[in-house]
Design a protein around this motif. Structure first.
Motif, PDB file in Angstrom:
ATOM      1  N   ALA A  26       0.827  -1.212   0.000  1.00  0.00           N
ATOM      2  CA  ALA A  26       0.000   0.000   0.000  1.00  0.00           C
ATOM      3  C   ALA A  26       0.862   1.264   0.000  1.00  0.00           C
ATOM      4  O   ALA A  26       1.989   1.276   0.490  1.00  0.00           O
ATOM      5  CB  ALA A  26      -0.921   0.007   1.221  1.00  0.00           C
ATOM      6  N   THR A  27       0.286   2.324  -0.547  1.00  0.00           N
ATOM      7  CA  THR A  27       0.913   3.647  -0.581  1.00  0.00           C
ATOM      8  C   THR A  27       0.089   4.603   0.266  1.00  0.00           C
ATOM      9  O   THR A  27      -1.138   4.514   0.285  1.00  0.00           O
ATOM     10  CB  THR A  27       0.970   4.170  -2.037  1.00  0.00           C
ATOM     11  N   GLU A  32       0.252  10.556  -0.958  1.00  0.00           N
ATOM     12  CA  GLU A  32       1.350  10.498  -1.932  1.00  0.00           C
ATOM     13  C   GLU A  32       0.851  10.205  -3.345  1.00  0.00           C
ATOM     14  O   GLU A  32       1.640  10.138  -4.282  1.00  0.00           O
ATOM     15  CB  GLU A  32       2.362   9.426  -1.512  1.00  0.00           C
ATOM     16  N   LEU A  33      -0.455  10.041  -3.489  1.00  0.00           N
ATOM     17  CA  LEU A  33      -1.027   9.654  -4.777  1.00  0.00           C
ATOM     18  C   LEU A  33      -1.766  10.816  -5.442  1.00  0.00           C
ATOM     19  O   LEU A  33      -2.356  11.660  -4.765  1.00  0.00           O
ATOM     20  CB  LEU A  33      -2.011   8.495  -4.580  1.00  0.00           C
ATOM     21  N   GLN A  90      -4.982   0.147  -6.871  1.00  0.00           N
ATOM     22  CA  GLN A  90      -3.978   0.638  -5.927  1.00  0.00           C
ATOM     23  C   GLN A  90      -4.456   0.381  -4.507  1.00  0.00           C
ATOM     24  O   GLN A  90      -5.622   0.621  -4.189  1.00  0.00           O
ATOM     25  CB  GLN A  90      -3.788   2.153  -6.133  1.00  0.00           C
ATOM     26  N   ASN A  91      -3.568  -0.113  -3.644  1.00  0.00           N
ATOM     27  CA  ASN A  91      -3.881  -0.208  -2.220  1.00  0.00           C
ATOM     28  C   ASN A  91      -3.380   1.051  -1.521  1.00  0.00           C
ATOM     29  O   ASN A  91      -2.268   1.520  -1.798  1.00  0.00           O
ATOM     30  CB  ASN A  91      -3.227  -1.437  -1.598  1.00  0.00           C
ATOM     31  N   VAL A  92      -4.201   1.583  -0.634  1.00  0.00           N
ATOM     32  CA  VAL A  92      -3.834   2.818   0.061  1.00  0.00           C
ATOM     33  C   VAL A  92      -3.917   2.627   1.571  1.00  0.00           C
ATOM     34  O   VAL A  92      -4.678   1.794   2.068  1.00  0.00           O
ATOM     35  CB  VAL A  92      -4.741   4.001  -0.365  1.00  0.00           C
ATOM     36  N   LYS A  93      -3.114   3.402   2.280  1.00  0.00           N
ATOM     37  CA  LYS A  93      -3.135   3.353   3.736  1.00  0.00           C
ATOM     38  C   LYS A  93      -3.088   4.766   4.301  1.00  0.00           C
ATOM     39  O   LYS A  93      -2.703   5.712   3.611  1.00  0.00           O
ATOM     40  CB  LYS A  93      -1.966   2.526   4.267  1.00  0.00           C
ATOM     41  N   ILE A  94      -3.504   4.864   5.549  1.00  0.00           N
ATOM     42  CA  ILE A  94      -3.561   6.144   6.257  1.00  0.00           C
ATOM     43  C   ILE A  94      -2.504   6.128   7.345  1.00  0.00           C
ATOM     44  O   ILE A  94      -2.429   5.173   8.126  1.00  0.00           O
ATOM     45  CB  ILE A  94      -4.965   6.350   6.870  1.00  0.00           C
ATOM     46  N   ALA A 125     -13.990   8.355   5.877  1.00  0.00           N
ATOM     47  CA  ALA A 125     -14.178   9.810   5.896  1.00  0.00           C
ATOM     48  C   ALA A 125     -12.888  10.536   5.522  1.00  0.00           C
ATOM     49  O   ALA A 125     -12.909  11.503   4.738  1.00  0.00           O
ATOM     50  CB  ALA A 125     -14.659  10.257   7.277  1.00  0.00           C
ATOM     51  N   ILE A 126     -11.768  10.088   6.074  1.00  0.00           N
ATOM     52  CA  ILE A 126     -10.473  10.731   5.763  1.00  0.00           C
ATOM     53  C   ILE A 126     -10.205  10.655   4.263  1.00  0.00           C
ATOM     54  O   ILE A 126      -9.834  11.646   3.633  1.00  0.00           O
ATOM     55  CB  ILE A 126      -9.341  10.053   6.560  1.00  0.00           C
ATOM     56  N   LEU A 127     -10.388   9.480   3.683  1.00  0.00           N
ATOM     57  CA  LEU A 127     -10.101   9.302   2.265  1.00  0.00           C
ATOM     58  C   LEU A 127     -11.079  10.075   1.386  1.00  0.00           C
ATOM     59  O   LEU A 127     -10.678  10.695   0.390  1.00  0.00           O
ATOM     60  CB  LEU A 127     -10.121   7.817   1.909  1.00  0.00           C
ATOM     61  N   MET A 128     -12.349  10.061   1.747  1.00  0.00           N
ATOM     62  CA  MET A 128     -13.339  10.759   0.917  1.00  0.00           C
ATOM     63  C   MET A 128     -13.108  12.269   0.942  1.00  0.00           C
ATOM     64  O   MET A 128     -13.254  12.941  -0.077  1.00  0.00           O
ATOM     65  CB  MET A 128     -14.756  10.409   1.365  1.00  0.00           C
ATOM     66  N   TYR A 129     -12.736  12.796   2.099  1.00  0.00           N
ATOM     67  CA  TYR A 129     -12.489  14.244   2.166  1.00  0.00           C
ATOM     68  C   TYR A 129     -11.179  14.624   1.500  1.00  0.00           C
ATOM     69  O   TYR A 129     -11.054  15.728   0.967  1.00  0.00           O
ATOM     70  CB  TYR A 129     -12.559  14.737   3.607  1.00  0.00           C
ATOM     71  N   GLU A 130     -10.210  13.718   1.500  1.00  0.00           N
ATOM     72  CA  GLU A 130      -8.982  13.979   0.756  1.00  0.00           C
ATOM     73  C   GLU A 130      -9.297  14.090  -0.741  1.00  0.00           C
ATOM     74  O   GLU A 130      -8.796  14.975  -1.437  1.00  0.00           O
ATOM     75  CB  GLU A 130      -7.962  12.867   1.003  1.00  0.00           C
ATOM     76  N   VAL A 131     -10.118  13.187  -1.210  1.00  0.00           N
ATOM     77  CA  VAL A 131     -10.543  13.210  -2.610  1.00  0.00           C
ATOM     78  C   VAL A 131     -11.335  14.477  -2.907  1.00  0.00           C
ATOM     79  O   VAL A 131     -11.190  15.097  -3.975  1.00  0.00           O
ATOM     80  CB  VAL A 131     -11.372  11.963  -2.919  1.00  0.00           C
ATOM     81  N   ALA A 132     -12.165  14.883  -1.975  1.00  0.00           N
ATOM     82  CA  ALA A 132     -13.024  16.057  -2.185  1.00  0.00           C
ATOM     83  C   ALA A 132     -12.211  17.331  -2.381  1.00  0.00           C
ATOM     84  O   ALA A 132     -12.652  18.281  -3.038  1.00  0.00           O
ATOM     85  CB  ALA A 132     -13.976  16.238  -1.005  1.00  0.00           C
TER      86      ALA A 132
END
Length: 246
Positions: A184-185, A189-190, A217-221, A237-244
């Motif tokens: 995972a990345t 960083e993506l 892609q595998n992702v990690k926090i 929530a963290i990932l969705m808001y990062e995308v937002a």
């Protein structure tokens, strides 16, 4: 006014508390003025509104089939601790015919509060689609519905085989990120693609390994303290808001 819990109509409403009956009838119950208003403003079909004697129904809802019931009947139908004395029967709406830009894929999440929170967060973060994999708690569970606070009526949500859906999404050019630690990345960083689906998994075991292998892609926090992991709804929530932000 309906006064007996043995009335056939009342018995049919009560059956909708069970998933089996909801699946057979393709209908479900919602409680309270806010949820009914959100359903009323959406493209979901309200088939009936049930209100307790003395409760004032919004005049805008007068076109629906209205049923006045006694206190004891309402008590038999309600699930909340402090009921508002009004419910609605809503027809399920799970059409798949729609292009997506931002999707959340949910693999075997069991807790109704977690699923409801993720749906509400997806709505707030501007996602348009949620796909529920096999083994995930029923979308029409009363606790899930209440946790969404009406957001379920704003999004395109349906149940499907995630193996098939990931294949389909990737054929259509959607990038799939899976949460997980293997190869995972860190998410920050993506580059965030235009069309993205984020896959989150079961509270105890995470994403199914076979689904994770299908992901682009595998992702990690990153975790900066001593906690071993994050609650699935928090991670989503963290990932969705990062995308937002992109």
């Amino acid at each position: 006014m309906l006064t007996s819990v043995k009335n056939e109509k009342v018995k049919n409403w009560r059956k909708l508390k069970k998933k089996k009956e909801r699946d057979i009838e393709s209908k479900f119950l919602i409680e309270g003025f806010h949820l009914i208003e959100e359903a009323h403003k959406s493209n979901w079909e309200i088939t009936e509104i049930i209100y307790q004697t003395g409760v004032e129904v919004n005049p805008e809802w007068s076109a629906y089939s209205l049923h006045e019931v006694s206190d004891n009947v309402m008590a038999a139908l309600t699930e909340t601790k402090t009921p508002q004395g009004i419910l609605a029967v809503v027809r399920k709406n799970q059409s798949r015919e729609r292009q997506l830009q931002r999707a959340l894929l949910v693999d075997r999440v069991q807790d109704p509060g977690n699923l409801g929170t993720m749906i509400r967060t997806a709505d707030a973060a501007g996602f348009d689609t949620i796909i529920l994999g096999k083994g995930t708690v029923d979308l029409f569970n009363d606790k899930v519905i209440r946790s969404t606070q009406g957001s379920m009526f704003h999004l395109h949500i349906y149940e499907a085989d995630l193996h098939e859906e990931i294949d389909r999404l990737q054929r259509e050019g959607t990038i799939v990120w899976s949460t997980g630690l293997d190869n995972a990345t860190f998410y920050h960083e993506l580059e965030v693609p235009n069309n993205l689906a984020i896959l989150v998994g079961n509270e105890g075991s995470g994403v199914d390994p076979d689904l994770m292998k299908k992901a682009t892609q595998n992702v990690k926090i990153p975790i900066y303290g001593l906690a071993e992991s994050l609650n699935v709804s928090i991670a989503a929530a963290i990932l969705m808001y990062e995308v937002a932000k992109k």
